[in-house]
Design an enzyme around this catalytic site. Structure first.
Site, PDB file in Angstrom:
ATOM      1  N   HIS A   1       0.843  -1.195   0.000  1.00 23.43           N
ATOM      2  CA  HIS A   1       0.000   0.000   0.000  1.00 23.43           C
ATOM      3  C   HIS A   1       0.880   1.248   0.000  1.00 23.43           C
ATOM      4  CE1 HIS A   1      -3.324  -2.697   1.147  1.00 23.43           C
ATOM      5  NE2 HIS A   1      -4.105  -1.737   0.705  1.00 23.43           N
TER       6      HIS A   1
ATOM      7  N   LYS B   1      -0.692   4.766   4.533  1.00 21.15           N
ATOM      8  CA  LYS B   1      -1.563   3.819   5.234  1.00 21.15           C
ATOM      9  C   LYS B   1      -1.045   3.569   6.639  1.00 21.15           C
ATOM     10  CE  LYS B   1      -4.015  -0.567   4.719  1.00 21.15           C
ATOM     11  NZ  LYS B   1      -5.300   0.098   5.067  1.00 21.15           N
TER      12      LYS B   1
END
Length: 269
Positions: A157, A161
């Site tokens: 990600h 995040k």
């Protein structure tokens, strides 16, 4: 003709918030009733559709209770603390809720389950239809490859995040563990370092990558002797999450109080 579902979108300035606003404005079955953000938000008081280049006629507010009261359904992808605070208003006002926020601890999950006794809630680690199809594929694959295969979950990600592993990766692990009759809390290995010894066959490993602007990549690897099977989902946009969330909002319009996930929404139970 069925009336459009009125939605309130939390965290309107965030990456998912902006995508949700755009998706809602393009969906004839959805009405953007309200959008709200933190009191210090740079877009407070501005048109919610401004960042998407689509005039919404709805100003971004900072009062969650007022925003939720104006809608049939709250869609929330903010943070655990924010979502739980917003959930209190939704329960008091009798509004349905779609929760895409991840990173809840056991107490947070229990609070969501308790709220679902009063209002209908869709709570899922990933709203994308494709990812939920992958969950079903993993269940089938795990049952077929139940012996002689080591299982690893790899996810990537963007740098912003906050939680790891991702909620989607954890759900993938849960699906596989359940299919194999294992308890993920007892067999998960979150990263490895140093002299770890030989891999235990019953473990499910997780590897996390954070960097750049990766929207979300997930792979479950079944590694056997002489072959590897990989089931992968890659997101190039957050739009699938937004579209799935709107599908969930429509689903909730016909539901009584209860706790649901995207498998329920898509009829995959």
């Amino acid at each position: 003709m069925t009336s459009p579902i009125r939605v309130a979108i939390a965290g309107a300035s965030g990456r998912m918030g902006r995508m949700l606003v755009e998706a809602a404005l393009k969906d004839e079955g959805i009405t953007l009733a309200a959008a709200f953000d933190r009191p210090d938000s740079a877009i407070k008081g501005r048109d919610a559709g401004e960042l998407a280049g689509i005039p919404a006629g709805v100003s971004v507010g900072d009062d969650a209770a007022v925003a939720i009261a104006a809608a049939d359904c709250l869609i929330d992808f903010t943070c655990p603390e924010g979502t739980l605070a917003h959930l209190v208003h939704a329960v008091r006002l009798g509004k349905s809720v779609v929760i895409g926020t991840t990173g809840f601890d056991s107490a947070g999950k229990a609070a969501i389950a308790e709220a679902a006794r009063t209002v209908p809630i869709v709570f899922a680690p990933n709203m994308a239809v494709g990812v939920n199809a992958v969950f079903r594929l993993l269940d089938v694959a795990a049952r077929i490859l139940s012996g002689g295969y080591d299982i690893e979950v790899i996810e990537a990600h963007h740098r912003f995040k906050a939680d790891a592993p991702s909620g989607t990766a954890l759900r993938m692990g849960e699906v596989v563990a359940r299919a194999l009759g294992r308890d993920l809390s007892q067999c998960a290995i979150y990263g490895r370092e140093g002299t770890t010894g030989e891999r235990k066959a019953e473990t499910i490993g997780f590897s996390t990558i954070r960097g750049g602007d990766v929207v979300g990549d997930h792979t479950v690897l079944f590694a056997g002797i002489g072959e590897r099977i990989e089931i992968t989902h890659k997101s190039s946009s957050r739009m699938p999450y937004a579209l799935g969330s709107l599908k969930a909002a429509r689903f909730l319009a016909a539901q009584k109080p209860g706790l649901f996930d995207m498998q329920d929404v898509l009829g995959l139970r």
